[in-house]
Enzyme design. Sequence first.
Site, PDB file in Angstrom:
ATOM      1  N   ALA A 135       0.824  -1.211   0.000  1.00  0.00           N
ATOM      2  CA  ALA A 135       0.000   0.000   0.000  1.00  0.00           C
ATOM      3  C   ALA A 135       0.856   1.259   0.000  1.00  0.00           C
ATOM      4  O   ALA A 135       0.336   2.364   0.010  1.00  0.00           O
ATOM      5  CB  ALA A 135      -0.923  -0.005   1.214  1.00  0.00           C
ATOM      6  N   LEU A 137       3.127   1.926   2.438  1.00  0.00           N
ATOM      7  CA  LEU A 137       3.381   2.345   3.824  1.00  0.00           C
ATOM      8  C   LEU A 137       4.647   1.679   4.387  1.00  0.00           C
ATOM      9  O   LEU A 137       4.848   1.616   5.590  1.00  0.00           O
ATOM     10  CB  LEU A 137       2.164   2.043   4.707  1.00  0.00           C
ATOM     11  CG  LEU A 137       0.904   2.822   4.306  1.00  0.00           C
ATOM     12  CD1 LEU A 137      -0.287   2.409   5.161  1.00  0.00           C
ATOM     13  CD2 LEU A 137       1.127   4.331   4.432  1.00  0.00           C
ATOM     14  N   SER A 138       5.473   1.181   3.472  1.00  0.00           N
ATOM     15  CA  SER A 138       6.799   0.666   3.828  1.00  0.00           C
ATOM     16  C   SER A 138       6.773  -0.565   4.740  1.00  0.00           C
ATOM     17  O   SER A 138       7.525  -0.636   5.717  1.00  0.00           O
ATOM     18  CB  SER A 138       7.656   1.759   4.467  1.00  0.00           C
ATOM     19  OG  SER A 138       7.998   2.701   3.508  1.00  0.00           O
ATOM     20  N   SER A 139       5.936  -1.525   4.369  1.00  0.00           N
ATOM     21  CA  SER A 139       5.985  -2.788   5.119  1.00  0.00           C
ATOM     22  C   SER A 139       7.365  -3.430   4.970  1.00  0.00           C
ATOM     23  O   SER A 139       7.874  -4.039   5.908  1.00  0.00           O
ATOM     24  CB  SER A 139       4.886  -3.737   4.651  1.00  0.00           C
ATOM     25  OG  SER A 139       5.013  -3.981   3.274  1.00  0.00           O
ATOM     26  N   ASP A 184      12.620   5.419   3.860  1.00  0.00           N
ATOM     27  CA  ASP A 184      11.694   4.534   4.565  1.00  0.00           C
ATOM     28  C   ASP A 184      12.379   3.867   5.760  1.00  0.00           C
ATOM     29  O   ASP A 184      11.814   3.762   6.846  1.00  0.00           O
ATOM     30  CB  ASP A 184      11.177   3.437   3.610  1.00  0.00           C
ATOM     31  CG  ASP A 184      10.589   4.020   2.340  1.00  0.00           C
ATOM     32  OD1 ASP A 184      10.294   5.227   2.333  1.00  0.00           O
ATOM     33  OD2 ASP A 184      10.446   3.275   1.366  1.00  0.00           O
TER      34      ASP A 184
HETATM   35  C1  GLA Z   1       9.751   4.460  -2.035  1.00  0.00           C
HETATM   36  C2  GLA Z   1      11.243   4.303  -1.775  1.00  0.00           C
HETATM   37  C3  GLA Z   1      11.792   5.508  -1.014  1.00  0.00           C
HETATM   38  C4  GLA Z   1      11.426   6.813  -1.707  1.00  0.00           C
HETATM   39  C5  GLA Z   1       9.929   6.842  -2.039  1.00  0.00           C
HETATM   40  C6  GLA Z   1       9.563   8.036  -2.878  1.00  0.00           C
HETATM   41  O1  GLA Z   1       9.049   4.455  -0.840  1.00  0.00           O
HETATM   42  O2  GLA Z   1      11.484   3.137  -1.037  1.00  0.00           O
HETATM   43  O3  GLA Z   1      13.190   5.382  -0.858  1.00  0.00           O
HETATM   44  O4  GLA Z   1      12.223   6.982  -2.848  1.00  0.00           O
HETATM   45  O5  GLA Z   1       9.512   5.676  -2.716  1.00  0.00           O
HETATM   46  O6  GLA Z   1       9.729   9.208  -2.180  1.00  0.00           O
END
Ligand code: GLA
Length: 394
Positions: A135, A137-139, A184
């Site tokens: 989604a 949200l950096s899982s 992230d």
């Molecule tokens: C993803 C990447 C991040 C960043 C964003 C865009 O989340 O993992 O490093 O580049 O996209 O801002």
Amino acid sequence: MDRRERLIARARQGFRLAYGVEPTRFFAAPGRVNLIGEHVDYNDGYVLPCAIDREAIVALGPPDRDAPVPRFEAVALDMGDMASARDSFDLVGKILPGENNWQNHVRGVVQALGRYGHRVKPARIAIAGDVPIGAGLSSSAAFGVAVALACSEHSGLSLSPEILAKVAQIAENDFVGCACGIMDQMASAASVADHALLLDCRNLQTLPIPIHPSLAVTVIDTGLRRDLTESAFNQRRAECEAVAKHFGVAALRDLDAGTLMAAEADLDPVLFRRARHVVGEMERIEPVAVALAKGDAATLAEVLHEAHVSLSEDFDVSLPAIDRLAALVREALGDRGGVRLTGAGFGGCLVAVAQADARGAIDEAIARYNETSGGLPASAETFKPIRGAAPIVF
Ligand code: GLA
């Protein structure tokens, strides 16, 4: 049981089922949402993400005493059934990539710690998370940073948040094959509760920015996903690097708007637009940081809108349906807050930073969108900014 207790219980039970013994320690790392500074981290600029109250939890215990060589074992409880979601690798010799992404996050972290000269002690881990997968949200960052923290603490290393973030990023770059920046992982490793994290992606210095108590951070999942996100992401990064090379600078961070504008005729139009987004986005960081701390919703409305248009028109990471939803939410909020696409894009989520009592207006706009969208319904959730990765102390 609250959200975290449920997650810990799931990690504990998964560990017990996988290995037949109790885990001895637990570690947590959160997902994140970015408020401003999109596609800026790999251009060495400033970004302003905050951690959200959704996490990856690692349950850790001692290794199998009967293993003939030092081994590391992992089970990922959200990645399939007990049989397919397991991995096991030797800690002697070169660590090779595994069969899928989650295995590569684990193997990559252990390998990257080795590059820093740190030897990971044998262990067994089980990982459970509640950061929505796919989604934006950096899982993955939560997963990687939680594993890095668990490995570091278990091996007696006590590494800084910067090193944990770097280790998780190296795993993602070299083992998983995504050329992501550092935002992230740093948001997951170094965030402070109730603050956003102003991060200089060149030297990893951070400054926590308080989020004014009148404001709330709401993530709107569009339900839309674009295919080939990873290759499109890597392509955007390559385009930015091509422009930096054209101007003979180390990164787009070092390019000012005047120089870029004066060179429009010499540049490929697509590359020009990519760079215009990055250079413009860098100028939006400071006003958003100040507005966030002051509770200045009208400025947030204006600057987040500019950022959305730039991501959509110049960086080309939005979709027509997402633009429609963003327009409806913007209209509903007026000057009570702003909304824009967040994360890598290509589908995914919008973030609204708005007065807490404007949540009803956001929900009404989403309901209007869902009546006509025909696709998966969009939905919203207001998150609490929590602290970054830490061992869980009972
Ligand atoms: C993803 C990447 C991040 C960043 C964003 C865009 O989340 O993992 O490093 O580049 O996209 O801002």
